[in-house]
Design a protein around this motif. Structure first.
Motif, short mmCIF file in Angstrom:
data_model
loop_
_atom_site.label_atom_id
_atom_site.label_comp_id
_atom_site.label_asym_id
_atom_site.label_seq_id
_atom_site.Cartn_x
_atom_site.Cartn_y
_atom_site.Cartn_z
N ARG A 61 43.99 43.08 43.27
CA ARG A 61 42.95 43.92 43.86
C ARG A 61 43.39 45.39 43.95
O ARG A 61 42.58 46.30 43.80
N ARG A 156 37.03 37.52 41.68
CA ARG A 156 35.61 37.69 41.36
C ARG A 156 34.75 36.64 42.07
O ARG A 156 33.64 36.93 42.53
N GLY A 158 35.41 35.19 44.95
CA GLY A 158 35.33 35.50 46.37
C GLY A 158 36.06 34.51 47.24
O GLY A 158 36.41 33.40 46.81
N PRO A 159 36.29 34.87 48.51
CA PRO A 159 37.12 34.05 49.40
C PRO A 159 36.53 32.69 49.73
O PRO A 159 37.26 31.71 49.84
N TRP A 160 35.21 32.62 49.89
CA TRP A 160 34.64 31.34 50.31
C TRP A 160 34.64 30.34 49.17
O TRP A 160 34.84 29.13 49.40
N SER A 198 42.39 33.39 49.71
CA SER A 198 41.21 33.54 50.57
C SER A 198 41.51 34.43 51.77
O SER A 198 40.72 35.31 52.14
N MET A 201 41.62 38.05 50.69
CA MET A 201 40.29 38.60 50.40
C MET A 201 39.47 38.79 51.66
O MET A 201 38.59 39.64 51.72
#
Length: 303
Positions: A61, A156, A158-160, A198, A201
């Motif tokens: 990131r 890309r 995402g954390p969930w 996770s 992010m």
């Protein structure tokens, strides 16, 4: 490197020692102490992957450039691995083996392990030990590399999505062998990488513990050298007990890990950081945006 919180250094060192302790029981065919049914070596590897997920996600990131990202990952893992694999096959093995096929087996051991396709045996080496593996710890490296490749996609997603994938793997470990790449045991450790990713992010910060920064990072060197040293001690002293094996292995491997960090790992990381800094100065002089410094992630979580 100075930006990385010292807590990670302590956790990584603790994880490396936990792996060493657990292997001391496994390799002597002794009952392994467990916590929740998991041995110290298993807990140590889980910790490594959780830290790796957090740090590597932060690395990507901060600087989402494929070339620089790949170089940083290679500089962290490969130099010490090359030294340990070559030393094991070309120095340790010939002393312990009288097998006439040793030379061919040694070269196969070298190229397989340097391509992250672990080969755990050398002809005639440790054949009288309870387990004949030369360096069983290397199994985690292809899994780690696999997650490095996936990290840009994870960011890309995402954390969930990462958290959901981690839970799915824990509840239904259906991928013991991912995509035919021989990543045995991957489903047991990948959830922890996903969990660490996770958390990063989601912006979870690692607390400042106030602990002093360790002067050297022994974790990766301990992780790479402990297994063959333990096996050598067992070959020489077949009735060694786990506590004695732990103490003897630490006595041998701490200096080896110090040498690995001082003469192999740190120079490789410092060289990479200098190259990156020089390149970014060039970007600034051209008036272009410069990505964030990689210094905060120079030490990947491996061991």
């Amino acid at each position: 490197m100075g930006k990385r919180t010292s807590l990670f250094d302590y956790l990584r060192l603790g994880g490396a020692i936990a792996v060493l302790v657990g292997h001391s029981y496994v390799l002597t065919n002794s009952p392994v102490p467990t916590i929740g049914g998991i041995g110290p070596h298993g807990l140590g590897v889980m910790l490594f992957f959780a830290i790796s997920g957090y740090l590597i996600t932060g690395s990507w990131r901060a600087d989402p450039n494929i070339a620089r990202y790949a170089e940083k990952r290679a500089r962290r893992i490969m130099p010490a691995l090359i030294v340990v694999v070559l030393a094991t096959a070309l120095l340790l093995g010939p002393v312990l083996s009288n097998d006439p096929t040793y030379a061919a087996g040694a070269w196969r051991y070298i190229w397989r392990n340097l391509l992250l396709l672990p080969l755990h045996v050398l002809p005639g080496v440790f054949t009288s030990n309870p387990l004949p593996a030369v360096n069983g710890s290397l199994w985690t490296l292809p899994v780690e590399a696999f997650m490095y490749v996936l990290t840009p996609l994870l960011v890309r997603a995402g954390p969930w999505a990462c958290a959901a994938a981690a839970v799915a793997l824990i509840l239904h470990p259906f991928t013991q062998n991912i995509a035919g790449f021989g990543l045995a045991g991957a489903s047991g450790v990948i959830p922890y990488f996903l969990g660490g990713a996770s958390l990063k992010m989601l912006g979870v910060k690692v607390p400042d513990t106030g602990l002093p920064k360790l002067p050297v990072d022994l974790s990766y060197g301990l992780y790479l050298t402990a297994f063959p040293v333990q096996q050598t001690i067992i070959a020489l002293y077949p009735h060694v007990t786990p506590p004695i094996l732990i103490a003897a292995t630490l006595a041998v491997c701490v200096p080896l890990a110090w040498a690995s960090w001082t003469f192999v790992e740190k120079p490789a990381l410092t060289s990479g950081a200098s190259r990156a800094s020089g390149g970014r100065l060039g970007f600034r002089r051209l008036g272009r945006d410069s990505p964030a410094s990689p210094s905060s992630d120079q030490a990947s979580s491996k061991p």
